[in-house]
Design a protein around this motif. Structure first.
Motif, PDB file in Angstrom:
ATOM      1  N   PRO A 144      -0.972   9.704  12.138  1.00 50.32           N
ATOM      2  CA  PRO A 144      -0.864  11.170  12.044  1.00 50.32           C
ATOM      3  C   PRO A 144       0.252  11.640  11.120  1.00 50.32           C
ATOM      4  O   PRO A 144       0.273  12.817  10.728  1.00 50.32           O
ATOM      5  CB  PRO A 144      -0.594  11.597  13.493  1.00 50.32           C
ATOM      6  CG  PRO A 144       0.013  10.390  14.145  1.00 50.32           C
ATOM      7  CD  PRO A 144      -0.642   9.215  13.486  1.00 50.32           C
ATOM      8  N   ASN A 145       1.176  10.748  10.769  1.00 51.65           N
ATOM      9  CA  ASN A 145       2.280  11.122   9.888  1.00 51.65           C
ATOM     10  C   ASN A 145       1.931  11.010   8.407  1.00 51.65           C
ATOM     11  O   ASN A 145       2.712  11.426   7.557  1.00 51.65           O
ATOM     12  CB  ASN A 145       3.513  10.249  10.183  1.00 51.65           C
ATOM     13  CG  ASN A 145       4.095  10.518  11.553  1.00 51.65           C
ATOM     14  OD1 ASN A 145       4.338  11.660  11.923  1.00 51.65           O
ATOM     15  ND2 ASN A 145       4.287   9.465  12.334  1.00 51.65           N
ATOM     16  N   VAL A 146       0.776  10.436   8.102  1.00 57.00           N
ATOM     17  CA  VAL A 146       0.331  10.314   6.709  1.00 57.00           C
ATOM     18  C   VAL A 146      -0.310  11.628   6.284  1.00 57.00           C
ATOM     19  O   VAL A 146      -1.173  12.166   6.978  1.00 57.00           O
ATOM     20  CB  VAL A 146      -0.663   9.149   6.547  1.00 57.00           C
ATOM     21  CG1 VAL A 146      -1.172   9.053   5.115  1.00 57.00           C
ATOM     22  CG2 VAL A 146       0.012   7.837   6.948  1.00 57.00           C
ATOM     23  N   THR A 147       0.096  12.156   5.145  1.00 58.72           N
ATOM     24  CA  THR A 147      -0.403  13.449   4.687  1.00 58.72           C
ATOM     25  C   THR A 147      -1.820  13.338   4.128  1.00 58.72           C
ATOM     26  O   THR A 147      -2.282  12.253   3.757  1.00 58.72           O
ATOM     27  CB  THR A 147       0.511  14.025   3.596  1.00 58.72           C
ATOM     28  OG1 THR A 147       0.401  13.214   2.411  1.00 58.72           O
ATOM     29  CG2 THR A 147       1.960  14.088   4.050  1.00 58.72           C
ATOM     30  N   GLY A 148      -2.474  14.481   4.041  1.00 58.75           N
ATOM     31  CA  GLY A 148      -3.803  14.512   3.458  1.00 58.75           C
ATOM     32  C   GLY A 148      -3.802  14.065   2.013  1.00 58.75           C
ATOM     33  O   GLY A 148      -4.732  13.385   1.560  1.00 58.75           O
ATOM     34  N   GLU A 149      -2.753  14.419   1.278  1.00 58.08           N
ATOM     35  CA  GLU A 149      -2.653  14.005  -0.121  1.00 58.08           C
ATOM     36  C   GLU A 149      -2.536  12.494  -0.232  1.00 58.08           C
ATOM     37  O   GLU A 149      -3.169  11.866  -1.091  1.00 58.08           O
ATOM     38  CB  GLU A 149      -1.459  14.682  -0.790  1.00 58.08           C
ATOM     39  CG  GLU A 149      -1.348  14.348  -2.281  1.00 58.08           C
ATOM     40  CD  GLU A 149      -0.131  14.968  -2.935  1.00 58.08           C
ATOM     41  OE1 GLU A 149      -0.027  14.873  -4.175  1.00 58.08           O
ATOM     42  OE2 GLU A 149       0.733  15.513  -2.214  1.00 58.08           O
ATOM     43  N   GLU A 150      -1.744  11.898   0.633  1.00 54.66           N
ATOM     44  CA  GLU A 150      -1.595  10.439   0.625  1.00 54.66           C
ATOM     45  C   GLU A 150      -2.920   9.754   0.952  1.00 54.66           C
ATOM     46  O   GLU A 150      -3.292   8.755   0.325  1.00 54.66           O
ATOM     47  CB  GLU A 150      -0.506  10.020   1.605  1.00 54.66           C
ATOM     48  CG  GLU A 150       0.899  10.374   1.140  1.00 54.66           C
ATOM     49  CD  GLU A 150       1.938  10.198   2.223  1.00 54.66           C
ATOM     50  OE1 GLU A 150       3.102   9.914   1.887  1.00 54.66           O
ATOM     51  OE2 GLU A 150       1.603  10.348   3.421  1.00 54.66           O
TER      52      GLU A 150
ATOM     53  N   LEU B 284       0.827  -1.208   0.000  1.00 57.65           N
ATOM     54  CA  LEU B 284       0.000   0.000   0.000  1.00 57.65           C
ATOM     55  C   LEU B 284       0.866   1.265   0.000  1.00 57.65           C
ATOM     56  O   LEU B 284       0.552   2.245  -0.690  1.00 57.65           O
ATOM     57  CB  LEU B 284      -0.915  -0.011   1.219  1.00 57.65           C
ATOM     58  CG  LEU B 284      -2.125   0.919   1.203  1.00 57.65           C
ATOM     59  CD1 LEU B 284      -3.003   0.659  -0.009  1.00 57.65           C
ATOM     60  CD2 LEU B 284      -2.928   0.733   2.494  1.00 57.65           C
ATOM     61  N   LEU B 285       1.964   1.238   0.739  1.00 59.36           N
ATOM     62  CA  LEU B 285       2.885   2.374   0.761  1.00 59.36           C
ATOM     63  C   LEU B 285       3.455   2.643  -0.633  1.00 59.36           C
ATOM     64  O   LEU B 285       3.506   3.785  -1.099  1.00 59.36           O
ATOM     65  CB  LEU B 285       4.024   2.099   1.750  1.00 59.36           C
ATOM     66  CG  LEU B 285       3.650   2.128   3.236  1.00 59.36           C
ATOM     67  CD1 LEU B 285       4.756   1.476   4.059  1.00 59.36           C
ATOM     68  CD2 LEU B 285       3.422   3.551   3.713  1.00 59.36           C
ATOM     69  N   ILE B 286       3.875   1.576  -1.295  1.00 53.65           N
ATOM     70  CA  ILE B 286       4.471   1.721  -2.627  1.00 53.65           C
ATOM     71  C   ILE B 286       3.409   2.088  -3.659  1.00 53.65           C
ATOM     72  O   ILE B 286       3.640   2.921  -4.544  1.00 53.65           O
ATOM     73  CB  ILE B 286       5.205   0.423  -3.007  1.00 53.65           C
ATOM     74  CG1 ILE B 286       6.379   0.195  -2.043  1.00 53.65           C
ATOM     75  CG2 ILE B 286       5.711   0.470  -4.452  1.00 53.65           C
ATOM     76  CD1 ILE B 286       6.898  -1.224  -2.014  1.00 53.65           C
ATOM     77  N   ALA B 287       2.220   1.506  -3.543  1.00 50.42           N
ATOM     78  CA  ALA B 287       1.128   1.818  -4.468  1.00 50.42           C
ATOM     79  C   ALA B 287       0.706   3.276  -4.354  1.00 50.42           C
ATOM     80  O   ALA B 287       0.352   3.912  -5.354  1.00 50.42           O
ATOM     81  CB  ALA B 287      -0.062   0.904  -4.203  1.00 50.42           C
ATOM     82  N   THR B 288       0.735   3.820  -3.143  1.00 51.34           N
ATOM     83  CA  THR B 288       0.372   5.223  -2.948  1.00 51.34           C
ATOM     84  C   THR B 288       1.327   6.130  -3.726  1.00 51.34           C
ATOM     85  O   THR B 288       0.904   7.106  -4.350  1.00 51.34           O
ATOM     86  CB  THR B 288       0.386   5.583  -1.453  1.00 51.34           C
ATOM     87  OG1 THR B 288      -0.539   4.740  -0.762  1.00 51.34           O
ATOM     88  CG2 THR B 288      -0.008   7.040  -1.240  1.00 51.34           C
ATOM     89  N   VAL B 289       2.600   5.794  -3.699  1.00 55.53           N
ATOM     90  CA  VAL B 289       3.581   6.548  -4.485  1.00 55.53           C
ATOM     91  C   VAL B 289       3.268   6.428  -5.977  1.00 55.53           C
ATOM     92  O   VAL B 289       3.325   7.402  -6.732  1.00 55.53           O
ATOM     93  CB  VAL B 289       5.007   6.054  -4.187  1.00 55.53           C
ATOM     94  CG1 VAL B 289       6.015   6.663  -5.166  1.00 55.53           C
ATOM     95  CG2 VAL B 289       5.398   6.377  -2.751  1.00 55.53           C
ATOM     96  N   ALA B 290       2.892   5.226  -6.400  1.00 59.71           N
ATOM     97  CA  ALA B 290       2.635   4.977  -7.821  1.00 59.71           C
ATOM     98  C   ALA B 290       1.468   5.798  -8.353  1.00 59.71           C
ATOM     99  O   ALA B 290       1.463   6.174  -9.525  1.00 59.71           O
ATOM    100  CB  ALA B 290       2.369   3.485  -8.050  1.00 59.71           C
ATOM    101  N   VAL B 291       0.489   6.079  -7.506  1.00 60.16           N
ATOM    102  CA  VAL B 291      -0.702   6.804  -7.976  1.00 60.16           C
ATOM    103  C   VAL B 291      -0.636   8.300  -7.683  1.00 60.16           C
ATOM    104  O   VAL B 291      -1.608   9.024  -7.918  1.00 60.16           O
ATOM    105  CB  VAL B 291      -1.996   6.206  -7.362  1.00 60.16           C
ATOM    106  CG1 VAL B 291      -2.165   4.764  -7.791  1.00 60.16           C
ATOM    107  CG2 VAL B 291      -2.017   6.336  -5.840  1.00 60.16           C
ATOM    108  N   MET B 292       0.507   8.775  -7.203  1.00 64.74           N
ATOM    109  CA  MET B 292       0.704  10.207  -6.956  1.00 64.74           C
ATOM    110  C   MET B 292       1.633  10.762  -8.033  1.00 64.74           C
ATOM    111  O   MET B 292       2.842  10.616  -7.925  1.00 64.74           O
ATOM    112  CB  MET B 292       1.288  10.444  -5.562  1.00 64.74           C
ATOM    113  CG  MET B 292       0.333  10.114  -4.435  1.00 64.74           C
ATOM    114  SD  MET B 292       1.088  10.244  -2.794  1.00 64.74           S
ATOM    115  CE  MET B 292       1.534  11.972  -2.745  1.00 64.74           C
ATOM    116  N   PRO B 293       1.106  11.368  -9.081  1.00 63.72           N
ATOM    117  CA  PRO B 293       1.922  11.798 -10.227  1.00 63.72           C
ATOM    118  C   PRO B 293       3.066  12.738  -9.867  1.00 63.72           C
ATOM    119  O   PRO B 293       4.096  12.739 -10.550  1.00 63.72           O
ATOM    120  CB  PRO B 293       0.906  12.516 -11.125  1.00 63.72           C
ATOM    121  CG  PRO B 293      -0.421  11.974 -10.719  1.00 63.72           C
ATOM    122  CD  PRO B 293      -0.314  11.691  -9.264  1.00 63.72           C
ATOM    123  N   ALA B 294       2.924  13.513  -8.804  1.00 63.53           N
ATOM    124  CA  ALA B 294       3.958  14.486  -8.452  1.00 63.53           C
ATOM    125  C   ALA B 294       5.144  13.854  -7.736  1.00 63.53           C
ATOM    126  O   ALA B 294       6.188  14.490  -7.587  1.00 63.53           O
ATOM    127  CB  ALA B 294       3.360  15.593  -7.584  1.00 63.53           C
TER     128      ALA B 294
END
Length: 220
Positions: free
Chosen positions: A195-201, A148-158
């Motif tokens: 709490p360390n996970v950002t709103g964008e994530e 899930l951590l890696i997939a979140t990076v994959a779906v964040m174009p920036a």
């Protein structure tokens, strides 16, 4: 302390001397449990930094020489498939460590934050850092969290690793023995509560779950 070496989401790492660093959590806390798990898995042959001292929010650890896996992937000294295979192996090796006192034979020690930024590629091999989230539970939860951590990076174009993350994830899930799907929702709930996970994530969490599900169904 002589210099700030690195700053993570909740901790700073300072150089003490050539062989030791201080990891200090900015919001305080008690590192006793983290240090105990690190020492335990180290005693069972798992690659972690040596723990010299643990007091309050401070950990004095072995200073590691080498880039993180993420940096090695970024500069081309480690290719994506090799990196994903290493991470899958680290997950499997950790889940082979016998739990200290568990009544359920399926219970294992979990890192719950094992991704390329938390692996240091030393000359002696990969070493796993940042055990703040570690606990005990089903190994599928650990795989689900890493995926899930890696997939979140994959779906964040920036994100600078976005384009490579999808291939990395597919290779990782092709190498893992444990199917993450049974624990994917539990992993997602942990991410929402962190709490360390950002709103964008958090906003990309649903997309990330779909990506993990797609690859997991392909390989398991």
């Amino acid at each position: 302390m002589t210099a700030l070496l690195a700053s993570g989401r909740d901790a700073d790492v300072y150089a003490i001397d050539e062989r030791r660093v201080l990891r200090r959590y900015r919001r305080g806390g008690d590192v006793t449990a983290e240090a105990a798990i690190m020492r335990y898995v180290s005693d069972h042959g798992y690659p972690v930094p040596r723990v010299y001292e643990a007091d309050g929010a401070d950990l004095v650890l072995e200073r590691l020489d080498g880039p993180t896996m993420l940096r090695a992937l970024g500069d081309g000294t480690l290719d994506l498939r090799s990196g994903a295979t290493v991470l899958a192996d680290l997950l499997e090796r950790l889940h082979k460590v016998r739990v200290r006192a568990a009544t359920d034979p399926g219970t294992r020690i979990l890192h719950l934050d094992l991704h390329p930024e938390n692996v240091v590629m030393t000359e002696g091999g990969p070493v796993v850092i940042d055990w703040r989230n570690s606990t005990e539970g089903p190994p599928e939860l650990d795989v689900a969290m890493s995926a899930l951590l890696i997939a979140t990076v994959a779906v964040m174009p920036a994100h600078p690793f976005s384009e490579q993350a999808e291939e990395f994830l597919e290779t990782l899930l092709g190498c893992t023995r444990d199917n993450p799907l049974s624990q994917l929702e539990a992993a997602a709930r942990r991410r929402v509560a962190d709490p360390n996970v950002t709103g964008e994530e958090k906003a990309h969490l649903h997309e990330a779950k779909i990506l993990v599900t797609t690859f997991a169904r392909t390989h398991h």
